[in-house]
Design an enzyme around this catalytic site. Structure first.
Site, PDB file in Angstrom:
ATOM      1  N   HIS A  31      97.263  74.650 -17.190  1.00 40.67           N
ATOM      2  CA  HIS A  31      96.506  73.719 -18.038  1.00 40.67           C
ATOM      3  C   HIS A  31      95.039  74.154 -18.143  1.00 40.67           C
ATOM      4  O   HIS A  31      94.444  74.146 -19.220  1.00 40.67           O
ATOM      5  CB  HIS A  31      96.509  72.311 -17.432  1.00 40.67           C
ATOM      6  N   GLY A 140     100.468  75.946 -24.438  1.00 38.59           N
ATOM      7  CA  GLY A 140     100.880  77.086 -23.630  1.00 38.59           C
ATOM      8  C   GLY A 140     102.247  77.619 -24.066  1.00 38.59           C
ATOM      9  O   GLY A 140     103.179  76.851 -24.285  1.00 38.59           O
ATOM     10  N   GLN A 146     108.666  74.261 -27.398  1.00 40.94           N
ATOM     11  CA  GLN A 146     107.702  73.213 -27.761  1.00 40.94           C
ATOM     12  C   GLN A 146     106.663  73.769 -28.738  1.00 40.94           C
ATOM     13  O   GLN A 146     106.289  73.102 -29.710  1.00 40.94           O
ATOM     14  CB  GLN A 146     107.028  72.686 -26.496  1.00 40.94           C
TER      15      GLN A 146
HETATM   16  P1  AMP Z   1     102.375  69.527 -19.752  1.00 43.16           P
HETATM   17  O1  AMP Z   1     101.354  68.808 -18.941  1.00 43.16           O
HETATM   18  O2  AMP Z   1     103.495  70.083 -18.960  1.00 43.16           O
HETATM   19  O3  AMP Z   1     102.812  68.730 -20.966  1.00 43.16           O
HETATM   20  O4  AMP Z   1     101.617  70.799 -20.349  1.00 43.16           O
HETATM   21  C1  AMP Z   1     100.451  70.670 -21.126  1.00 43.16           C
HETATM   22  C2  AMP Z   1     100.148  71.998 -21.777  1.00 43.16           C
HETATM   23  O5  AMP Z   1      99.933  72.984 -20.767  1.00 43.16           O
HETATM   24  C3  AMP Z   1     101.306  72.505 -22.649  1.00 43.16           C
HETATM   25  O6  AMP Z   1     100.772  73.110 -23.818  1.00 43.16           O
HETATM   26  C4  AMP Z   1     101.962  73.508 -21.754  1.00 43.16           C
HETATM   27  O7  AMP Z   1     102.660  74.513 -22.459  1.00 43.16           O
HETATM   28  C5  AMP Z   1     100.753  74.096 -21.043  1.00 43.16           C
HETATM   29  N1  AMP Z   1     101.165  74.777 -19.807  1.00 43.16           N
HETATM   30  C6  AMP Z   1     101.949  74.268 -18.817  1.00 43.16           C
HETATM   31  N2  AMP Z   1     102.172  75.206 -17.869  1.00 43.16           N
HETATM   32  C7  AMP Z   1     101.516  76.321 -18.268  1.00 43.16           C
HETATM   33  C8  AMP Z   1     101.358  77.633 -17.720  1.00 43.16           C
HETATM   34  N3  AMP Z   1     101.921  77.982 -16.578  1.00 43.16           N
HETATM   35  N4  AMP Z   1     100.625  78.533 -18.413  1.00 43.16           N
HETATM   36  C9  AMP Z   1     100.038  78.186 -19.588  1.00 43.16           C
HETATM   37  N5  AMP Z   1     100.139  76.972 -20.160  1.00 43.16           N
HETATM   38  C10 AMP Z   1     100.869  76.046 -19.510  1.00 43.16           C
END
Ligand code: AMP
Length: 270
Positions: A31, A140, A146
C-alpha cells in the site's frame, strides 16, 4: 492530515492534481508504495480506508479482516498524505441495491471462486470515484484482475480519471505482500513463497517454448505437493483474461491457492 469520516469532511477540490489510493487498511509496504508514488506524482494525495462488505462473500473473512486504524493513520501521516477518508458502512454505504458489474471479466478466476466479489469491488470503486473525484488513482498489480475490472469501469462509464497500476511489492523470499499474510501460521508462511516461485517457473518454461497448459499443470502439481489447495494457475490474455492458446509475450500468469484457511493470489507478466 485530515481524517474525514464523512463525504462532507473531504477537502473541496482545488486547482491541483488530486491523487487517490483506495485501500481496506491494514497497511503494508505494498500500500505504502502506492502512496509514495502518488506523493511524488501529485500535489494532493488522498487515501481511503474502508473494508468493503460488498466484496466479501457470506462465508468469507469480513469480520476477522484486520482493522488497525490508529497504526494506519500514523503511517499515512508519516508519508504526508493530505487526507484520509474513513467512512462507516452505515453512514456512507447504507444498503445499496444498485450494482456495477463488468460482465465476463468479473466472473472468471477470482470471480468464479468468489461470486459477486468484483461487482462489490466495482460498485465501491465507482462510488469512491464519485465521492472523491480524483484526477488520478493508484492501484497495485498484485490484484491483477481487479486492475482489469477497474480499467473496464473507467472506460465503459467514462470516469475522467487516469489509472496508475504499479508493480507488486514482495517480501525478500518473493511472497507478495498482503494483509491476509497475517493469517498464515509459521509453517504456512514458510511454504507460501512457493506460489511466486511457481509463477516464475511457468515463465521459464514458456520462455523455453513449453506449452502453457503443461507448464501450468507441472506448477499446479508442485504447489499441491508442498501443501497448497490450488484453485487455478493459468496463462491468460492480459486484457480479456481468457486462457492464452498461443504465446505472444504480453500474457499474464495468474494463480490462486489456499494454504490452511488462507487464500493467496499472485501474478506476474511474461
Ligand atoms: P487492499 O487494501 O487489499 O484493498 O489493497 C489496496 C491497494 O493496494 C490495491 O490497489 C492493491 O492492489 C494494492 N496492493 C495490495 N498489496 C500490494 C502489494 N503487495 N504490492 C503492491 N500493491 C499492493
Amino acid at each position: 492530515m485530515i481524517v474525514a469520516h464523512t463525504e462532507a469532511e473531504i477537502p473541496p477540490k482545488r486547482d491541483v492534481e488530486r491523487a487517490f489510493i483506495p485501500t481496506m487498511g491494514a497497511l503494508h509496504e505494498g500500500h505504502l508504495s502506492l502512496v509514495r508514488a502518488a506523493r511524488e506524482h501529485a500535489s494532493e494525495v488522498g487515501v481511503s480506508i474502508f473494508v468493503n462488505p460488498l466484496q466479501f462473500g457470506p462465508t468469507e473473512d469480513l469480520s476477522r479482516y484486520p482493522r488497525p486504524l490508529e497504526t494506519d493513520l500514523a503511517l499515512l501521516a508519516g508519508l504526508k498524505v493530505d487526507w484520509v477518508f474513513v467512512p462507516t458502512v452505515e453512514q456512507w454505504l447504507g444498503r445499496p441495491t444498485t450494482s456495477v458489474s463488468v460482465g465476463d471479466l468479473g466472473t472468471r478466476w477470482e470471480g468464479a471462486r468468489r461470486p459477486g466479489h468484483f461487482d462489490g469491488v466495482a460498485t465501491i470503486v465507482a462510488k469512491l470515484f464519485n465521492t472523491v473525484k480524483p484526477d488520478v488513482a493508484f492501484f497495485g498489480l498484485k490484484d491483477y484482475q481487479q486492475c482489469c475490472v477497474i480499467q473496464k469501469i473507467v472506460t465503459d462509464l467514462s470516469f475522467p480519471i487516469r489509472l496508475e497500476l504499479l508493480e507488486t511489492i514482495r517480501e525478500e523470499d518473493g511472497l507478495a505482500m498482503s494483509s491476509r499474510n497475517a493469517y498464515l501460521n509459521a509453517d504456512e508462511r514458510a511454504v507460501a513463497p512457493h506460489l511466486y516461485k511457481s509463477l516464475v517457473a511457468v515463465r521459464h518454461s514458456l520462455n523455453a517454448k513449453s506449452d502453457p497448459e503443461s507448464a501450468c499443470r507441472i506448477a499446479s502439481d508442485h504447489l499441491s505437493s508442498v501443501g497448497f489447495n490450488v484453485d487455478y494457475i493459468a496463462v491468460v490474455d492480459p486484457d480479456t483474461l481468457l486462457p492464452a492458446t498461443e504465446i505472444k509475450g504480453n500474457e499474464r500468469i495468474i494463480a490462486a491457492a489456499q494454504l490452511g484457511d488462507t487464500w493467496l493470489i499472485d501474478n506476474i507478466g511474461l
